[in-house]
Motif scaffolding. Sequence first.
Motif: not given
Length: 260
Positions: A160, A69-70, A74-75, A78, A80, A157, A55
């Motif tokens: 993020i 990506d997240y 695609k998580r 990573y 948190n 979003e 990360t």
Amino acid sequence: MNHSSKCLNCDYEINHNYCSNCGQKTAIHRITFNHFVSHDLLHGLFHLEKGMLYTAKEVLTRPGKAALDYIEGKRIRYYNVFYFILILIGVNLFLSGYYDKFYEYYISKFPEHVSIIQTKLDKFMNDNAKIIIFSIVPVLALNGFILFRKRKLNLSEHFIIAAFTFLGILLIVTANNILSFFAFVKHLDFISDVSDFISIIAIFTLATISYYQTFKEFYKKRSFVIRVFMFATLLMIELLVFAIFLIGYSTNWFTSDFTY
């Protein structure tokens, strides 16, 4: 090893290696000392470090693309991001406390009024670390939501994107705070000054790259530069308001007794 037709964690019917309801493994080992050390402890530490290092690498080298990506799902690779931010805030508070002690020991004691203000600021930061996170990140998110609308991302979003960007900034700040201790090393004190200068450039560069990677397909370069300038201006105003609040708190502007 224990096999069961029902998940031992949530009592859900299972027929694979993992419970489809809660994700727990269907094969459960009895906890022994050897298994605890070799599997639970070392395995857990390895994956924690792997997730954090991955990360950190992503938010420093491709923050905008990592955030996208997240957002796109695609998580699993990573760590948190918000937990990571909390950890770094704790690390920086720790470093700040020791820097003050080194300063008093090697250079000079802070004047009494400065020491009182510093103590109050440290206490405020310690007591309100989570609030700071949930104020800075939403501010960045709201600024991005207002200025970068063409991609049609919702506010969550943008949260993020802001979190990935803020995490990268915190990593730079942490590295700079570590290097700041060279100020107390004879003949190497210049490293601290150089680090301060480079970190300012690095923070601005990382934030610009993050939003450029995220929105470059939706804006021409001139339009993007204008939005980045507006973003920076808004952020400076917001940070100024926050700084005024901190100064007011640490100097008792808001708690003074008025006598008539």
